[in-house]
Design a protein around this motif. Structure first.
Motif, PDB file in Angstrom:
ATOM      1  N   UNK A 276      15.839  37.485 -78.442  1.00 12.77           N
ATOM      2  CA  UNK A 276      16.360  37.585 -79.807  1.00 12.77           C
ATOM      3  C   UNK A 276      17.129  36.338 -80.227  1.00 12.77           C
ATOM      4  N   UNK A 277      17.157  36.125 -81.558  1.00 10.47           N
ATOM      5  CA  UNK A 277      17.862  34.999 -82.164  1.00 10.47           C
ATOM      6  C   UNK A 277      18.841  35.533 -83.212  1.00 10.47           C
ATOM      7  N   UNK A 278      19.377  34.640 -84.026  1.00 14.01           N
ATOM      8  CA  UNK A 278      20.281  35.070 -85.092  1.00 14.01           C
ATOM      9  C   UNK A 278      19.506  35.922 -86.098  1.00 14.01           C
ATOM     10  N   UNK A 279      20.207  36.892 -86.704  1.00 17.68           N
ATOM     11  CA  UNK A 279      19.547  37.793 -87.647  1.00 17.68           C
ATOM     12  C   UNK A 279      20.625  38.438 -88.505  1.00 17.68           C
ATOM     13  N   UNK A 280      20.705  38.074 -89.803  1.00 21.34           N
ATOM     14  CA  UNK A 280      21.838  38.485 -90.651  1.00 21.34           C
ATOM     15  C   UNK A 280      22.198  39.966 -90.631  1.00 21.34           C
ATOM     16  N   UNK A 281      21.242  40.922 -90.734  1.00 27.70           N
ATOM     17  CA  UNK A 281      21.659  42.333 -90.780  1.00 27.70           C
ATOM     18  C   UNK A 281      22.303  42.831 -89.490  1.00 27.70           C
ATOM     19  N   UNK A 282      22.149  42.073 -88.417  1.00 25.14           N
ATOM     20  CA  UNK A 282      22.679  42.503 -87.122  1.00 25.14           C
ATOM     21  C   UNK A 282      23.978  41.784 -86.744  1.00 25.14           C
ATOM     22  N   UNK A 283      24.483  40.968 -87.657  1.00 28.11           N
ATOM     23  CA  UNK A 283      25.769  40.327 -87.374  1.00 28.11           C
ATOM     24  C   UNK A 283      26.884  41.373 -87.400  1.00 28.11           C
ATOM     25  N   UNK A 284      27.864  41.249 -86.522  1.00 28.11           N
ATOM     26  CA  UNK A 284      28.922  42.274 -86.453  1.00 28.11           C
ATOM     27  C   UNK A 284      29.839  42.231 -87.665  1.00 28.11           C
ATOM     28  N   UNK A 285      30.361  43.406 -88.012  1.00 27.05           N
ATOM     29  CA  UNK A 285      31.391  43.474 -89.046  1.00 27.05           C
ATOM     30  C   UNK A 285      32.685  42.939 -88.442  1.00 27.05           C
ATOM     31  N   UNK A 286      33.203  41.881 -88.993  1.00 28.13           N
ATOM     32  CA  UNK A 286      34.367  41.234 -88.383  1.00 28.13           C
ATOM     33  C   UNK A 286      35.660  41.933 -88.801  1.00 28.13           C
ATOM     34  N   UNK A 287      36.597  41.992 -87.853  1.00 28.12           N
ATOM     35  CA  UNK A 287      37.930  42.532 -88.133  1.00 28.12           C
ATOM     36  C   UNK A 287      38.787  41.426 -88.729  1.00 28.12           C
ATOM     37  N   UNK A 288      39.623  41.829 -89.695  1.00 26.94           N
ATOM     38  CA  UNK A 288      40.503  40.830 -90.313  1.00 26.94           C
ATOM     39  C   UNK A 288      41.464  40.209 -89.308  1.00 26.94           C
ATOM     40  N   UNK A 353      11.817  42.816 -93.707  1.00 25.10           N
ATOM     41  CA  UNK A 353      12.450  41.501 -93.570  1.00 25.10           C
ATOM     42  C   UNK A 353      13.417  41.538 -92.400  1.00 25.10           C
ATOM     43  N   UNK A 354      13.742  40.349 -91.896  1.00 21.38           N
ATOM     44  CA  UNK A 354      14.684  40.219 -90.769  1.00 21.38           C
ATOM     45  C   UNK A 354      14.252  41.038 -89.550  1.00 21.38           C
ATOM     46  N   UNK A 355      12.948  41.083 -89.314  1.00 22.42           N
ATOM     47  CA  UNK A 355      12.453  41.880 -88.187  1.00 22.42           C
ATOM     48  C   UNK A 355      12.764  41.199 -86.857  1.00 22.42           C
ATOM     49  N   UNK A 356      12.756  42.019 -85.805  1.00 20.95           N
ATOM     50  CA  UNK A 356      13.026  41.519 -84.453  1.00 20.95           C
ATOM     51  C   UNK A 356      12.186  42.337 -83.477  1.00 20.95           C
ATOM     52  N   UNK A 357      10.872  42.202 -83.607  1.00 18.15           N
ATOM     53  CA  UNK A 357       9.923  43.066 -82.907  1.00 18.15           C
ATOM     54  C   UNK A 357       9.270  42.390 -81.699  1.00 18.15           C
ATOM     55  N   UNK A 358       9.969  41.444 -81.098  1.00 15.05           N
ATOM     56  CA  UNK A 358       9.359  40.648 -80.013  1.00 15.05           C
ATOM     57  C   UNK A 358       8.982  41.490 -78.802  1.00 15.05           C
ATOM     58  N   UNK A 359       9.659  42.599 -78.578  1.00 14.97           N
ATOM     59  CA  UNK A 359       9.382  43.401 -77.374  1.00 14.97           C
ATOM     60  C   UNK A 359       8.495  44.612 -77.665  1.00 14.97           C
ATOM     61  N   UNK A 360       7.967  44.697 -78.885  1.00 14.56           N
ATOM     62  CA  UNK A 360       7.180  45.877 -79.259  1.00 14.56           C
ATOM     63  C   UNK A 360       5.689  45.633 -79.017  1.00 14.56           C
ATOM     64  N   UNK A 361       5.064  46.550 -78.301  1.00 16.00           N
ATOM     65  CA  UNK A 361       3.615  46.565 -78.098  1.00 16.00           C
ATOM     66  C   UNK A 361       2.997  47.239 -79.320  1.00 16.00           C
ATOM     67  N   UNK A 362       2.224  46.488 -80.101  1.00 13.66           N
ATOM     68  CA  UNK A 362       1.692  47.025 -81.354  1.00 13.66           C
ATOM     69  C   UNK A 362       0.785  48.227 -81.123  1.00 13.66           C
ATOM     70  N   UNK A 363       0.175  48.318 -79.964  1.00 14.95           N
ATOM     71  CA  UNK A 363      -0.717  49.436 -79.656  1.00 14.95           C
ATOM     72  C   UNK A 363       0.038  50.653 -79.112  1.00 14.95           C
ATOM     73  N   UNK A 364       1.253  50.432 -78.625  1.00 13.09           N
ATOM     74  CA  UNK A 364       2.070  51.521 -78.088  1.00 13.09           C
ATOM     75  C   UNK A 364       3.540  51.197 -78.359  1.00 13.09           C
TER      76      UNK A 364
END
Length: 643
Positions: A276-288, A353-364
């Motif tokens: 995995x790489x950077x991906x905006x929707x998965x960035x953590x919600x930062x504490x003030x 958008x912003x997918x991260x499907x590198x470990x998904x087997x499309x057939x299973x």
């Protein structure tokens, strides 16, 4: 009655006098006013805000102080005295530097001790002397009792009482005594605490809340959906485990997993770095108050993606092996067109958008890679061998339940699943149909079984625990579907909406609430439903008191994540012998703000229900238990000591 049991009872009460004394004692207690119940909900790891509400008894401590000292103390003095009772150790450090001489400080010690000794009889006026004794700091019981019950009618003991105070100060015990008395006052103000769900997730310190509850004098817990997720993970549910790690990553709370509970995240980090790489929707919600470096944020973002994909795969497997869950529409990994980068959800096709499907087997798509399987198994092993987590989860299962019938009221975190007509929703489980109370009992039975058989994974019990988190007929989830996948990968916010169970608008209807109370064998004229789970948007004018007072919603948003939409920082409820009061809380800034500035966090108190006659212990759950003891002792009298 079984004579063997009576023989055992006779070993403790081995004379007629002992039996008679205990019956007299218990009968007397039944006629005392009921103690104050304190209801809190949806704490979500906000330890400091919870601690303050607990210490001030949702305003009851200051109320008692004001009652006693309104004619002898100014408002500022009352505020300062109340703060001392809330946070004695911290306030004492400040006060030590406030005086110009030791003599002034010692005089202040003496005055504070006298004021606390004056307050305690008022705070304990509903209790027996025996119960008060148990609440006193053990090392000072003798001294405190001498001061509490002093009588100088004949002017023989004035110097005796003076000498006690002088020696406390001379021997350097003043601060220990003041601290002990402060915690005694806190304990006396609230007789019993109800936590109506969701101790875990979002906030940073659920473990500290659990430690507080373990040491609290009297408490019960109604599990929330987030609590069940943690119980499920400890019970062997890999998908529950994936969910708690994903939520901790989302809210930048992975240190709860790794540092607090000692769960090794290294294998997950290695997997995340590989795929995995950077991906905006998965960035953590930062504490003030806890800014992240760019490297830290990137690492959490990768972990977040890795565990989310594992979660989606595990969920797909459950949905396939449990067709009676009726969740085939949530097989979203199988509904993805990986060539076009689209997904079809409920008949509508959306761009991804912003997918991260590198470990998904499309057939299973539901198949875990060997690496992913190894990672989740190692994580589960680490979770189930965490001593601290085991202690917390065992307490949670011991003190918890899905619902509680207590003093005529129904306490439940989420909902009672209803259809649009207000009828109880039905769910078929292994060929049997359940609804209402029977359905909740079935859910709880599966959860307790899973907890007792923690070596079993991927069985029906652990799958049912996950269903409690996300299933349509779950009393904890209360929605038709959880749209986690859509929120990560689909821009169209229409796809993010989660349709609530009709319960959430039908609970405004008094007749519906009455029918629910009847379903749980409670008196609809006297009872209330006390609910958490859904933040009350007071900022938009929503009323937490619904259905002509039959429904009380006390999740006003302890969690900071909700406070911008609720406008407040939570509701709590007090129920004493005179009736019920709902308390709204302003946002809690810090303990320091309270200690230095007297900044309490209460706002308006609202009367929910006023008792026509003051309620006694006899009319409570505790009273029923005591009456049972009286009945047994009466049988013992007849069996052993009467001709």
């Amino acid at each position: 009655m079984n004579t063997n049991y009576l023989d055992l009872l006779a070993e403790k009460y081995d004379s007629e006098e002992k039996v008679v004394t205990e019956i007299i004692n218990l009968e007397a207690i039944l006629n005392l006013p009921k103690g104050t119940e304190h209801f809190v909900s949806d704490l979500h790891g906000e330890y400091h805000a919870f601690q303050h509400v607990l210490r001030n008894g949702s305003g009851k401590v200051k109320e008692k102080i004001t009652d006693i000292f309104k004619d002898t103390m100014s408002k500022e003095e009352i505020d300062e005295f109340a703060t001392l009772v809330y946070y004695p150790e911290d306030k004492l450090k400040i006060m030590k530097n406030k005086f110009n001489s030791q003599e002034e400080l010692h005089q202040w010690y003496k005055q504070v001790i006298c004021d606390m000794i004056t307050l305690i009889p008022y705070a304990s006026s509903k209790y027996s002397r025996s119960k008060l004794r148990k609440a006193l700091p053990e090392q000072f019981v003798y001294v405190i009792e001498e001061l509490l019950y002093k009588s100088d009618k004949y002017s023989n003991k004035k110097s005796y009482y003076e000498q006690i105070l002088q020696q406390i100060i001379a021997l350097g015990q003043s601060e220990k005594l003041i601290t002990g008395l402060s915690y005694t006052i806190q304990r006396l103000i609230v007789d019993h605490l109800h936590v109506v769900g969701d101790i875990y997730d979002r906030g940073p310190d659920p473990d500290k809340i659990m430690d507080t509850l373990i040491n609290y004098h009297s408490v019960d817990i109604q599990w929330g959906n987030h609590d069940v997720l943690w119980l499920g993970a400890f019970s062997g549910s890999k998908v529950c485990l994936a969910n708690i790690i994903r939520i901790c990553a989302r809210y930048d709370n992975l240190d709860i997993i790794e540092d607090v509970y000692g769960i090794n995240l290294r294998p997950l980090m290695t997997l995340a770095e590989k795929y995995y790489n950077d991906n905006p929707p998965f960035r953590p919600k930062e504490h003030r108050d806890k800014p992240l470096s760019e490297d830290e944020s990137l690492q959490i973002t990768k972990i977040h993606q890795a565990i989310a994909i594992i979660q989606f795969k595990l969920e797909s497997s459950i949905i396939k092996r449990r067709p009676f869950f009726n969740m085939s529409e949530r097989l979203l990994l199988e509904k993805v067109d990986y060539e076009r980068n689209e997904v079809t959800v409920y008949g509508r096709t959306y761009a991804l958008e912003n997918t991260c499907f590198a470990t998904i087997d499309h057939n299973d798509p539901a198949r875990l890679l060997d690496e992913e399987d190894e990672v989740i198994n190692k994580l589960l092993l680490s979770v189930q061998h965490s001593e601290k987590l085991a202690r917390h989860m065992k307490f949670l299962i011991k003190k918890g339940s899905l619902y509680l019938r207590y003093n005529g009221n129904l306490l439940i975190h989420g909902c009672i699943p209803l259809n649009e007509e207000g009828q109880l929703e039905q769910m078929e489980i292994e060929g049997n149909v359940y609804k209402g109370r029977a359905l909740l009992d079935q859910f709880e039975a599966y959860l307790r079984y899973a907890f007792s058989k923690r070596s079993q994974t991927d069985d029906l019990a652990t799958d049912m625990v996950w269903y409690l988190w996300t299933g349509e007929y779950s009393s904890l989830f209360g929605k038709r579907a959880m749209t986690t996948f859509e929120r990560y990968f689909i821009a169209d916010k229409q796809s993010h909406k989660e349709q609530k169970n009709p319960y959430y608008y039908l609970r405004e209807n008094e007749d519906i609430c009455r029918s629910i109370l009847k379903e749980f064998d409670l008196d609809p004229d006297q009872g209330h439903i006390i609910n958490g789970h859904t933040p009350v948007k007071e900022i938009n004018g929503e009323n937490p008191i619904k259905a002509n007072g039959k429904m009380i919603v006390i999740d006003g948003g302890f969690s900071k994540a909700y406070q911008s939409t609720t406008g407040i920082a939570g509701y709590t409820l007090l129920y004493n012998s005179f009736g019920m009061q709902l308390v709204a809380h302003k946002q809690f800034n810090s303990k320091e703000d309270v200690i230095h500035n007297g900044a309490d966090v209460l706002s308006v108190k609202r009367v929910v229900d006023k008792e026509l006659e003051r309620k006694k212990v006899r009319e409570t759950n505790v009273g029923q238990k005591l009456q049972g003891e009286i009945d047994m002792l009466t049988k013992l009298m007849e069996y052993r000591y009467m001709d």
